[in-house]
Design an enzyme around this catalytic site. Structure first.
Site, mmCIF file in Angstrom:
data_model
loop_
_atom_site.group_PDB
_atom_site.id
_atom_site.type_symbol
_atom_site.label_atom_id
_atom_site.label_comp_id
_atom_site.label_asym_id
_atom_site.label_seq_id
_atom_site.Cartn_x
_atom_site.Cartn_y
_atom_site.Cartn_z
ATOM 1 N N ASP A 6 55.460 40.801 40.384
ATOM 2 C CA ASP A 6 54.212 41.226 41.027
ATOM 3 C C ASP A 6 53.315 41.858 39.976
ATOM 4 O OD1 ASP A 6 52.372 41.776 43.167
ATOM 5 O OD2 ASP A 6 53.031 43.848 43.167
ATOM 6 N N SER A 7 52.056 42.014 40.326
ATOM 7 C CA SER A 7 51.113 42.687 39.433
ATOM 8 C C SER A 7 51.434 44.181 39.316
ATOM 9 C CB SER A 7 49.699 42.519 39.974
ATOM 10 O OG SER A 7 49.637 43.043 41.288
ATOM 11 N N TYR A 38 45.413 42.289 40.072
ATOM 12 C CA TYR A 38 45.076 40.895 39.795
ATOM 13 C C TYR A 38 43.932 40.413 40.712
ATOM 14 C CZ TYR A 38 49.341 39.831 37.036
ATOM 15 O OH TYR A 38 50.324 39.759 36.079
ATOM 16 N N GLY A 39 43.797 41.095 41.849
ATOM 17 C CA GLY A 39 42.953 40.572 42.920
ATOM 18 C C GLY A 39 41.472 40.488 42.623
ATOM 19 N N CYS A 69 53.919 38.408 45.167
ATOM 20 C CA CYS A 69 52.485 38.710 45.070
ATOM 21 C C CYS A 69 51.710 37.561 45.693
ATOM 22 C CB CYS A 69 52.118 38.851 43.583
ATOM 23 S SG CYS A 69 50.366 39.130 43.278
ATOM 24 N N ASN A 70 50.874 37.884 46.665
ATOM 25 C CA ASN A 70 50.081 36.843 47.327
ATOM 26 C C ASN A 70 49.001 36.291 46.407
ATOM 27 O OD1 ASN A 70 50.746 36.875 50.475
ATOM 28 N ND2 ASN A 70 51.031 38.903 49.624
ATOM 29 N N THR A 71 48.424 37.167 45.602
ATOM 30 C CA THR A 71 47.341 36.719 44.717
ATOM 31 C C THR A 71 47.887 35.706 43.715
ATOM 32 O OG1 THR A 71 46.417 38.936 44.962
ATOM 33 C CG2 THR A 71 45.473 37.543 43.243
ATOM 34 N N CYS A 201 49.047 40.838 51.334
ATOM 35 C CA CYS A 201 49.152 41.445 50.007
ATOM 36 C C CYS A 201 50.382 42.338 50.077
ATOM 37 C CB CYS A 201 47.915 42.285 49.695
ATOM 38 S SG CYS A 201 48.108 43.289 48.198
ATOM 39 N N THR A 202 51.268 42.183 49.099
ATOM 40 C CA THR A 202 52.544 42.891 49.212
ATOM 41 C C THR A 202 52.409 44.399 49.008
ATOM 42 O OG1 THR A 202 53.019 42.311 46.908
ATOM 43 C CG2 THR A 202 53.968 40.906 48.628
ATOM 44 N N HIS A 203 51.247 44.842 48.561
ATOM 45 C CA HIS A 203 51.014 46.293 48.509
ATOM 46 C C HIS A 203 50.780 46.865 49.920
ATOM 47 C CE1 HIS A 203 50.369 45.719 44.195
ATOM 48 N NE2 HIS A 203 50.307 47.035 44.040
HETATM 49 N N1 DGL Z 1 50.677 42.688 45.530
HETATM 50 C C1 DGL Z 1 49.619 41.801 45.118
HETATM 51 C C2 DGL Z 1 49.359 40.780 46.225
HETATM 52 O O1 DGL Z 1 50.218 40.554 47.048
HETATM 53 C C3 DGL Z 1 48.445 42.607 44.679
HETATM 54 C C4 DGL Z 1 47.474 41.843 43.869
HETATM 55 C C5 DGL Z 1 46.628 42.661 42.953
HETATM 56 O O2 DGL Z 1 47.149 43.086 41.933
HETATM 57 O O3 DGL Z 1 45.437 42.808 43.241
HETATM 58 O O4 DGL Z 1 48.312 40.150 46.281
#
Ligand code: DGL
Length: 280
Positions: A6-7, A38-39, A69-71, A201-203
């Site tokens: 993940d980011s 990353y988003g 990470c979804n992004t 988003c996994t956050h």
């Molecule tokens: N956890 C990432 C996701 O699921 C966050 C992406 C980011 O870093 O903006 O998209």
């Protein structure tokens, strides 16, 4: 080991669910805190950063890497799976999995084996709200994947700029950002009650209670970590070689490209007994 990338901290929500579900498998986690979020980045940067992170995990002998990470999934998974890996001699036998498809399968109640829409479909006309990063929303991956399974379902997307940063920092601005995002999403729904909500988003599961607070009572907010764990179980049944490779003595190795001490404090906010992260 099975890698999870993940980011930042968000993928730990997925790793925690995987560590609980698969208690004899070993996992290596890499959070790219040097480059989070990353988003808000252009797609080619997200692809390059994701490939670099995946390569680091492959180099640690993770044959299978899950993008937590979804992004990264929305922007990079297909490129890595279809263009990079098939041409890469060094990583022959390795694979990368994303997390959008299993999430959409759960949201549309359509199992992975269904590749063409089936009519009449009970949930075809559902209203599904997706919260994500700006890049995930711009990729349009969620509406496209939902439409493949339920062509008449309505997918409303809502970007949450600044939310990943605020969660990483444990900032008090988190609640205001969530309240604003929920209010915009509900306006876009014409005040119709959503059937299901995807925290894409996994956050965001870290603060799922805030989403529940600002959405109408009883709206079902999908838990992506549990869904991803279900889908990995299914994948490992079909590809036992990856489970065998990750199945010696249980290890959880957590790594960050950022500052290990501060990231470990952040990790313990969401996972009380999270192992310390080490910097790489
Ligand atoms: N956890 C990432 C996701 O699921 C966050 C992406 C980011 O870093 O903006 O998209």
């Amino acid at each position: 080991m099975i890698g999870v990338f993940d980011s930042g901290l968000g993928g730990l929500t997925v790793l925690k669910a995987l560590a609980e579900r698969f208690d004899s498998l070993s996992f290596a986690y890499l959070g790219d805190h040097a480059n989070v979020p990353y988003g808000d980045r252009p797609s080619d940067e997200v692809i390059d950063l994701t490939r670099a992170g995946v390569e680091r995990l492959f180099a640690m002998d993770c044959k299978l890497v899950l993008l937590g990470c979804n992004t990264a999934t929305a922007v990079a998974a297909r490129t890595l799976q279809q263009h990079w890996l098939p041409q890469s001699e060094a990583w022959r036998g390795c694979n990368v999995l994303g997390i959008v498809a299993p999430t959409v399968e759960a949201a549309t109640l359509t199992p992975w084996a269904v590749t063409t829409p089936q009519y009449p479909q009970k949930h075809n006309s559902d209203l599904i709200v997706v919260f994500g990063t700006t890049r995930t929303v711009l990729s349009n991956v969620y509406p496209e994947e939902i439409a493949k399974r339920c062509p008449e379902a309505q997918a409303i997307q809502q970007a949450c700029p600044g939310l990943v940063d605020a969660i990483e920092a444990g900032a008090t601005t988190v609640e205001g950002i969530v309240a604003d995002a929920c209010s915009r999403a509900l306006i876009a729904c014409n005040n119709q009650r959503p059937d299901r909500v995807i925290l894409g988003c996994t956050h965001f599961p870290i603060i799922s209670r805030l989403f529940e607070k600002y959405l109408p009572d009883g709206v079902r907010v999908l838990s992506q970590p549990a869904t991803v764990a279900d889908s990995l179980a299914d994948y490992l049944t079909r590809h036992p070689e990856y489970a065998e490779q990750a199945g010696d003595t249980r290890q959880l190795r957590l790594m960050t490209t950022g500052d290990a001490a501060s990231v470990s404090i952040g990790a313990q906010r969401l996972w009380a007994d999270a192992p310390e992260l080490i910097a790489i």
